[in-house]
Design an enzyme around this catalytic site. Sequence first.
Site, short mmCIF file in Angstrom:
data_model
loop_
_atom_site.label_atom_id
_atom_site.label_comp_id
_atom_site.label_asym_id
_atom_site.label_seq_id
_atom_site.Cartn_x
_atom_site.Cartn_y
_atom_site.Cartn_z
N TRP A 102 6.53 -5.86 -1.34
CA TRP A 102 5.10 -5.57 -1.17
C TRP A 102 4.71 -4.30 -1.91
O TRP A 102 3.60 -4.21 -2.47
CB TRP A 102 4.75 -5.51 0.32
CG TRP A 102 5.20 -6.76 1.03
CD1 TRP A 102 6.11 -6.86 2.03
CD2 TRP A 102 4.78 -8.10 0.74
NE1 TRP A 102 6.29 -8.17 2.39
CE2 TRP A 102 5.50 -8.95 1.62
CE3 TRP A 102 3.89 -8.66 -0.17
CZ2 TRP A 102 5.33 -10.34 1.61
CZ3 TRP A 102 3.73 -10.04 -0.18
CH2 TRP A 102 4.44 -10.86 0.70
N ASP A 169 1.06 1.85 3.26
CA ASP A 169 1.00 0.48 3.79
C ASP A 169 1.91 0.43 5.01
O ASP A 169 3.13 0.50 4.89
CB ASP A 169 1.47 -0.49 2.71
CG ASP A 169 1.54 -1.94 3.19
OD1 ASP A 169 1.27 -2.19 4.37
OD2 ASP A 169 1.90 -2.81 2.36
N LYS A 193 1.40 -8.38 12.65
CA LYS A 193 2.72 -7.90 13.07
C LYS A 193 2.60 -7.27 14.46
O LYS A 193 2.91 -7.89 15.45
CB LYS A 193 3.28 -6.88 12.08
CG LYS A 193 3.17 -7.29 10.62
CD LYS A 193 4.29 -8.20 10.20
CE LYS A 193 4.35 -8.29 8.70
NZ LYS A 193 4.66 -9.57 8.14
#
Length: 363
Positions: A102, A169, A193
């Site tokens: 990511w 992030d 999440k």
Amino acid sequence: MKKHNYSAGPCILPQEVFEKSAQAVLNFNNSDLSLLEISHRSKDFVAVMEEARALVLELLGLEGKGYQALFLQGGASLEFLMVPYNLMKTEGKAAYLDTGTWANNAIKEAKLFGETVVVASSKEQNYNHIPTNYSIPTDANYFHCTSNNTIFGTQMKSFPKTDIPVVCDMSSDIFSRSLDFTQFDLIYAGAQKNMGAAGTTLVVVKEEILGKSGRAIPSILDYEKHIKAESMYNTPAVFAVYTCLLTLQWLKSQGGIVAIEKVNEAKATLLYNEIDRNPLFIGTADKKDRSSMNATFLLVDEKNQEVFDKMWKEAGISGIAGHRSVGGYRASMYNALPLESVQVLVDVMKKLEEVVKQNEVTV
């Protein structure tokens, strides 16, 4: 039989969140209307959005410190684009730490806007550690990092000190551990999440860093416009925002981040101790950088895979297959996963060891 859900995301949420959100779909706030059909500008939903945004700042310890919380759409992947759009100056540059898939995707987006300096990368080692001893250019417009890497099971335990804005992030470990969140100028995280249902993305941004890029920003990608509209610039993902509110309320009722961190540490310790003790398993991430959210591990001998897979499935365990980039297994231990579920997995790992010792399986 109870399922022990180790899915990496969308993932396990508190049972009360499922129950309350299910009821809201049928009848929200005793209005005889579904949450899915009321106006997002009705007082009932505006109250949801306002409380959710306020709870974010409260739980992170950022109240009254110049930050705004936004619930947007497009996932963390859209934030890969929005961050440079809003923060990288024309003819400017940004600094990125490459610690996983990511982070790498975020770097690709930033390169569309200007010079993008990768200060360090662990890609050549298949992202099995967090790089150290790197320098951040003082003339960069911001520094970007990824706090936790779901695929590779690594997590940043500390963050570099720098005078430029820090962007993080936190999609897979936000609200899971105590940090000084004032060290970050912008945090973003997909909801699916530790926060709620997929469909919304949390952005927490210090207002003073905005409006300095010198570039024209399309309205839907402009953080300042979303702040002014109080996360209502376009129709928000009402169900996802509501599940975030319920999850944040649950977290507060548990004692907040400080309390949940202790539970998360206990879960991670229990599983990693077994990975290290059991001769049939080996962890894939460097021990110093192991994630408390996502434990990645392999069987030393793949001949045991069929038996192990059968065992954990029979024990009601779900979602521990590793990502194709790493293989093996990945146990995601987000906030709502109870300690008892980790114990079930550990017991299965011990049982496999006993079976092998009894020569029922060839090592």
